[in-house]
Enzyme design. Structure first.
Site, mmCIF file in Angstrom:
data_model
loop_
_atom_site.group_PDB
_atom_site.id
_atom_site.type_symbol
_atom_site.label_atom_id
_atom_site.label_comp_id
_atom_site.label_asym_id
_atom_site.label_seq_id
_atom_site.Cartn_x
_atom_site.Cartn_y
_atom_site.Cartn_z
ATOM 1 N N LYS A 20 0.583 -1.148 -0.048
ATOM 2 C CA LYS A 20 -0.190 -0.036 0.134
ATOM 3 C C LYS A 20 0.859 1.168 0.008
ATOM 4 C CE LYS A 20 -4.165 -0.169 0.893
ATOM 5 N NZ LYS A 20 -5.299 -0.488 -0.019
ATOM 6 N N THR A 65 -3.384 -5.667 0.985
ATOM 7 C CA THR A 65 -2.606 -4.088 1.013
ATOM 8 C C THR A 65 -3.304 -3.329 1.951
ATOM 9 O OG1 THR A 65 -3.855 -3.263 -0.812
ATOM 10 C CG2 THR A 65 -1.635 -4.262 -1.277
ATOM 11 N N ARG A 186 28.878 34.977 -10.743
ATOM 12 C CA ARG A 186 27.349 34.376 -11.047
ATOM 13 C C ARG A 186 26.642 33.907 -9.914
ATOM 14 N NH1 ARG A 186 27.111 28.331 -13.625
ATOM 15 N NH2 ARG A 186 28.475 27.322 -12.039
ATOM 16 N N GLN A 234 29.746 21.082 -10.028
ATOM 17 C CA GLN A 234 30.323 19.644 -9.797
ATOM 18 C C GLN A 234 31.084 19.748 -8.746
ATOM 19 O OE1 GLN A 234 29.903 20.822 -13.049
ATOM 20 N NE2 GLN A 234 29.625 19.286 -14.505
ATOM 21 N N ASN A 260 20.828 22.909 -11.985
ATOM 22 C CA ASN A 260 21.245 24.285 -11.913
ATOM 23 C C ASN A 260 20.328 25.335 -12.185
ATOM 24 O OD1 ASN A 260 22.880 26.551 -12.004
ATOM 25 N ND2 ASN A 260 24.598 25.483 -13.074
ATOM 26 N N HIS A 262 19.259 28.386 -13.299
ATOM 27 C CA HIS A 262 20.041 29.404 -13.928
ATOM 28 C C HIS A 262 19.371 30.847 -13.595
ATOM 29 C CE1 HIS A 262 22.419 26.244 -16.006
ATOM 30 N NE2 HIS A 262 21.291 25.587 -16.490
#
Length: 313
Positions: A20, A65, A186, A234, A260, A262
């Protein structure tokens, strides 16, 4: 005919499981007027001697279940919820040891955090029963038990973090399709999805303090994100994983999936405005497409066991 083949048919049954999924259970504990809340989403998957139910429809080995769902709620009352990990361990042990046909149980849990709302009641006492849902991240754990060995993989998702400087991106490969300009200042932002695997596999040995481990692992992860001067996402990922491995002896493996998020400088030249980071810049936050950085960081001598695709965990 092999043990896993069906009579007179050129097919056989492969891996299978049932249970379940997404049982939402909320446990309120009352300590006088101070209340505590645990909010879980629990999914149960069981596997074992289930050939007959697939081949002939015989349910002789099948625990319904609906019963697994009832067990989740009953255990929340009987055992309480000390941590998502410990609750999952109780459930996995129960299903494997109480049902002979079941050889393996996998319990996946999402935990949703709440924090107290400050307030004062009519009696002048602080209110300790009101909560607001925290939206910072969702805590996760997966417990797997085969009757002998445990595997505990915990983690989190939806943890959004951002560095507004101390990030660069330059010196990359360029070809005729490259339009991205190099940058030495950045925004670095991502939505962290992380899983970490514990070295604890023997139920006879003392288990880690699951709650303390989670809080400290998250702390080291965030400190590494903040303190790493990043030349690539990375590099930041590796430092986050390495910081965890170096500081948390109970963890042998960490897997990250980092989109990422941006942020692009907006061209304000047409309006006669210079958009310079030195005096405060304006960015476009793009939601897609996005770079997706994924990797595993391991303790020396450990074997990678966390799936590469975290959507399957």
């Amino acid at each position: 005919m092999t043990a896993h083949s069906s009579p007179a048919r050129p097919v056989f049954l492969g891996q299978n499981q049932y249970g379940k999924a997404e049982n939402r259970v909320v446990r309120i504990t009352r300590d006088g007027t101070t209340h505590h809340i645990k909010d879980l989403n629990v999914s149960v998957a069981l596997s074992g001697d289930m050939d007959d139910v697939h081949y002939s429809g015989s349910n002789a080995n099948v625990l319904p279940t609906d019963t697994t769902k009832n067990t989740v709620f009953a255990f929340a009352k009987e055992h309480g919820i000390e941590s998502a990990e410990q609750f999952g361990i109780h459930l996995a042990r129960h299903f494997v040891t109480s049902q002979e046909p079941i050889h393996r149980a996998r319990i996946r849990i999402e935990e949703y955090a709440w924090e107290r709302v400050e307030g004062t009641g009519a009696d002048g006492e602080a209110i300790k029963h009101s909560f607001v849902r925290q939206g910072q991240e969702t805590r996760l754990t997966q417990i797997t038990f085969d009757g002998e060995r445990w595997e505990v993989v915990s983690g989190l998702k939806d943890l959004v973090v951002l560095n507004s400087t101390n990030s660069e991106f330059w010196g990359y490969v360029k070809d005729k399709y490259t339009t991205l300009e190099e940058t030495h200042d950045r925004i670095l932002a991502t939505e962290v999805s992380a899983r970490w695997r514990f070295g604890w596999t023997d139920g006879e040995q003392p288990a880690p303090d699951w709650n303390e481990s989670y809080e400290q692992t998250k702390r080291h992860m965030l400190r590494a994100f903040a303190e790493t001067y990043s030349l690539s996402l990375q590099q930041t990922l590796y430092e986050m994983g390495a910081r965890i491995i170096e500081n948390r002896d109970e963890i042998d493996e960490v897997r990250f999936s980092l989109p990422n998020k941006h942020h692009f400088l907006v061209d304000l030249g047409p309006f006669g405005l210079k958009n310079d980071t030195a005096d405060g810049a304006v960015y476009l936050a793009a939601d897609r497409p996005y770079g997706l950085i994924e990797a595993t960081v391991l303790r020396d001598g450990s074997e990678a066991r966390i799936p590469a695709d975290l959507t399957n965990l």
